[in-house]
Scaffold this active site. Structure first.
Site, PDB file in Angstrom:
ATOM      1  N   ASP A  42     -56.701  31.110  -5.208  1.00  0.00           N
ATOM      2  CA  ASP A  42     -57.163  32.106  -6.167  1.00  0.00           C
ATOM      3  C   ASP A  42     -58.302  32.900  -5.565  1.00  0.00           C
ATOM      4  OD1 ASP A  42     -57.944  33.246  -8.904  1.00  0.00           O
ATOM      5  OD2 ASP A  42     -56.339  31.842  -9.441  1.00  0.00           O
ATOM      6  N   HIS A  75     -62.179  34.476 -12.025  1.00  0.00           N
ATOM      7  CA  HIS A  75     -60.803  34.062 -12.271  1.00  0.00           C
ATOM      8  C   HIS A  75     -60.512  32.682 -11.683  1.00  0.00           C
ATOM      9  CE1 HIS A  75     -56.357  34.067 -12.046  1.00  0.00           C
ATOM     10  NE2 HIS A  75     -56.421  34.874 -13.103  1.00  0.00           N
ATOM     11  N   SER A 259     -52.098  32.708 -16.162  1.00  0.00           N
ATOM     12  CA  SER A 259     -52.965  32.156 -15.115  1.00  0.00           C
ATOM     13  C   SER A 259     -53.628  30.867 -15.565  1.00  0.00           C
ATOM     14  CB  SER A 259     -54.050  33.167 -14.736  1.00  0.00           C
ATOM     15  OG  SER A 259     -53.519  34.252 -14.024  1.00  0.00           O
TER      16      SER A 259
END
Length: 726
Positions: A42, A75, A259
């Site tokens: 990620d 994220h 996600s």
């Protein structure tokens, strides 16, 4: 499913995923992801967050080599929180809160547009080559699960396809977010990754708190076989400086996206990998997909794919189970044993702790006591008065024949051996068998069909015993539900003694509680048995005595009890020693006593330890007066105990631990007592005599603790029976 109390904390209740997917049941068993590495490909991770303290792998890296692991947005950190946030009493807790995070920063340098965690998709760009290198790095550093919460609309390169295939071949599970386009089909990127995994890749869509597919989530479409849904909608919460961020107005920020559904599955996979370290990524994928909660259309469908993540079910056996180390199937929903009447309530206090393995060689601790079925309490009154048969007999001084034909209309007529009762049992003497021959003044031969050898021998010996409807003689009860097929007996008078040899074949009968197949459900299960006996009898003036030694061989049962094939038992042998005494102490009076002692030994079997065996006994006392109201009537009182296991049981050599390195079990001996806590004692007052041109019988009876069940209510009743010859 309510979480165990130890985990039902504010931290747990703030966490969207573990509660909804029943993770706390696995935690309660000690499986928290400890020792398992989850690679998160990620935008990096916040290395200073207390939620990951001591659990960020030193192999964490920027795949481009120079920027460090802390990325340009949150994220990657949020994905890691869902998978593995610490259980520390603050913030939220992740699905596998003790697992190690291998953070791999793979965003293309300069591609990220900013920090916007509320956007369902990352704004950063990812090159296939960087993702492929990240997967290779994860495999090289012992990751068991790789989470890829990123993607694109296009296809994938051969290098990325090969990286996924190689990871799966190395035993790693790859978890991929389905994407947030609200499409009815997967993106080409997700579909190609799923295909490259050949069963070792799970594509994850998002559901909300009501288990409804999220509007933004891509659906399974034509690829339900590797699609799983998990909570990715409105996840708590955005962090700042290692704590949940609360704005000036007191609000917290939630985030959504597939996600964040993907790391729910990745965390669940880590729990399985800790609990069952021998599992490959393919096997973990199969388990999670097969145990998913079915949603949408029944079975696999184009929206939810295989269903919604259910951690609790994933930690239950899948497919056929068997005792660890054995090969015969033993389903935990089956009855593993059905007791015989002699064992009564013995199973009510039983405990059989052992291990069973499922299709994936996962070992589960279980107590098989819950699968043991106690004996049915015999309903003796129905057998005494509910026969509905016509009896026909005839003969001469040299031969006699008796048979019965069903008169109830429920069965086709058939020849059947008559079990003589009441006055017939005393009148018949030689005729107690259906075919009896006197070969010489001192020699008798008899045959039966569908009657036990006991009645045949009693008739040959001419025993004058009272007949009762309910209370059996102590020597007539073998403690099991059995049906005789045929019997033969030969008696020879040798001086004052009568010597009788007899043999019998038949079968024990037990309910088909082991639902091994649908066609057996509700049917009966029969097991062969055979017995051989040697008997002596003699008159001593006012006294008579009969004693016998009987060997009964059971092919698969234990004193009539049936055990599941998974135990591998090989049958048993029982020796009965019987004594029957009578004393005519005055005119028309007789005092009788009978006693049976049994010793049962089990034949050698792999799961049977030395010392397995049973001791059983039965007894009766009776007093009879003849000519009470008429010359041919009788009044009798009997007190008896049906055959009961007095002591003993099975010493079972069962698995106590299981090695996932060698997939072998270690064994220990456990005792299964077959002696009941209850003891049936039956009292019966019976009268029999001629009336209204026929034969009548009346009975008053009391059965205390019937069936050898300590908690069973007393069985009290009365019975009348009248029959007439035509």
């Amino acid at each position: 499913m309510a979480p165990p109390q130890a985990f039902n904390t504010p931290e747990f209740r703030r966490s969207d995923g573990p509660g909804q997917h029943n993770a706390a049941s696995a935690w309660d068993d000690g499986f928290t992801g400890d020792g398992v590495t989850i690679a998160v490909v990620d935008t990096g991770i916040d290395p200073d967050s207390p939620e990951f303290a001591g659990r960020i792998s030193p192999a964490s890296t920027d795949i481009y080599g120079s920027r460090g692991i802390e990325g340009p947005d949150d994220h990657g950190t949020l994905v890691s929180l869902v998978a593995a946030a610490a259980r520390n009493g603050t913030g939220v807790v992740g699905m596998a809160f003790d697992s190690t995070i291998l953070a791999i920063r793979a965003d293309e340098p300069g591609s990220c547009g900013g920090d916007n965690p509320e956007d369902p998709s990352t704004e950063c760009g990812f090159l296939d080559s960087a993702i492929a290198d990240s997967i290779d790095h994860a495999v090289a550093n012992d990751a068991k699960v790789i989470n890829i919460s990123l993607g694109g609309p296009g296809g994938i390169t051969q290098a990325l396809r090969s990286a996924v295939t190689n990871a799966v071949n190395a035993g790693v599970l790859v978890v991929v977010a389905a994407g947030n386009d609200g499409r009815g089909e997967l993106t080409t990127f997700a579909e190609m990754l799923g295909d490259a995994g050949n069963g070792g890749v799970i594509i994850v869509g998002s559901v909300d708190e009501d288990y409804t597919i999220s509007d933004f989530s891509n659906r399974a479409g034509a690829n339900p076989q590797y699609f799983l849904a998990a909570r990715g909608d409105r996840i708590c919460c955005v962090y700042e400086d290692g704590e949940i961020f609360v704005d000036e107005e007191g609000f917290v920020f939630l985030y959504s996206g597939t996600s964040f559904a993907a790391p729910q599955v990745a965390g669940a996979a880590a729990l399985l990998a800790q609990a069952f370290p021998h599992l490959t990524g393919n096997q973990i994928a199969e388990i999670l997909l097969e145990t998913a909660f079915d949603a949408g259309a029944a079975g696999d469908d184009s929206v939810y794919g295989r269903g919604i993540l259910n951690v609790a079910r994933a930690f239950q056996p899948v497919g056929t189970t068997q005792i660890a180390g054995e090969t015969t199937a033993l389903a935990l929903a089956d009855s593993t044993a059905v007791a015989s009447p002699a064992m009564g309530d013995a199973f009510s206090a039983a405990s059989i702790q052992t291990l069973v393995t499922d299709r994936y060689q996962r070992a589960f601790s279980t107590d098989l006591a819950g699968t043991l079925r106690g004996a049915d309490i015999p309903e003796r009154l129905h057998g005494a008065v509910g026969q509905g048969a016509c009896h026909i007999s005839g003969g001469s001084s040299r031969a006699s024949v008796a048979f019965s034909i069903d008169a109830s209309g429920r069965q086709p007529p058939r020849a059947e051996i008559l079990l003589l009762q009441s006055e017939d049992a005393d009148r018949a003497r030689v005729l107690a068998a259906r075919v009896a021959l006197r070969l010489s003044p001192n020699t008798q031969l008899g045959f039966t069909y569908r009657q036990s050898a006991d009645g045949l021998v009693a008739g040959m010996q001419g025993r004058d015993r009272p007949a009762f409807m309910i209370a059996a003689s102590g020597t007539d009860d073998d403690g099991m539900l059995a049906m005789a097929d045929s019997a033969v007996a030969l008696r020879r008078q040798v001086g004052d003694w009568g010597l009788t040899v007899s043999a019998q074949t038949g079968s024990t009968i037990s309910a088909a509680a082991e639902r091994r197949a649908a066609q057996l459900r509700g049917q009966r299960v029969e097991e062969d048995l055979a017995s051989f006996a040697l008997s002596l009898d003699r008159q001593f003036g006012a006294f008579d005595i009969a004693t016998s030694l009987t060997w009964t061989a059971e092919d698969s049962t234990v004193l009539g009890a049936r055990f599941h094939e998974g135990f591998g038992l090989a049958g048993s042998d029982t020796v009965f020693i019987d004594t029957d005494l009578g004393w005519r102490f005055a005119d028309n009076w007789r005092l009788g006593a009978a006693y049976r002692q049994g010793f049962t030994r089990l034949r050698s079997a792999p799961l049977l330890a030395d010392g397995s065996g049973l001791s059983s006994n039965a007894w009766s006392f009776d007093l009879q007066r003849s000519g009470v109201f008429a010359a041919n009537d009788r009044l009798a009182l009997r007190i008896s105990q049906p055959l009961r296991v007095a002591s003993g049981g099975l010493d079972l050599n069962l698995p106590t631990s299981f090695s996932y390195d060698t997939l072998t079990a270690e064994y220990g001996v456990q005792r299964l007592s077959l002696s009941p806590g209850g003891r049936e004692v039956t009292g019966e007052l019976a009268w029999i005599g001629p009336i209204w041109g026929g034969s009548a019988a009346a009975s008053l009876f009391l059965r205390h603790e019937p069936g050898h069940y300590a908690d069973a209510a007393d069985d009290v009743g009365a019975a009348l029976r009248w029959s007439r010859r035509f």
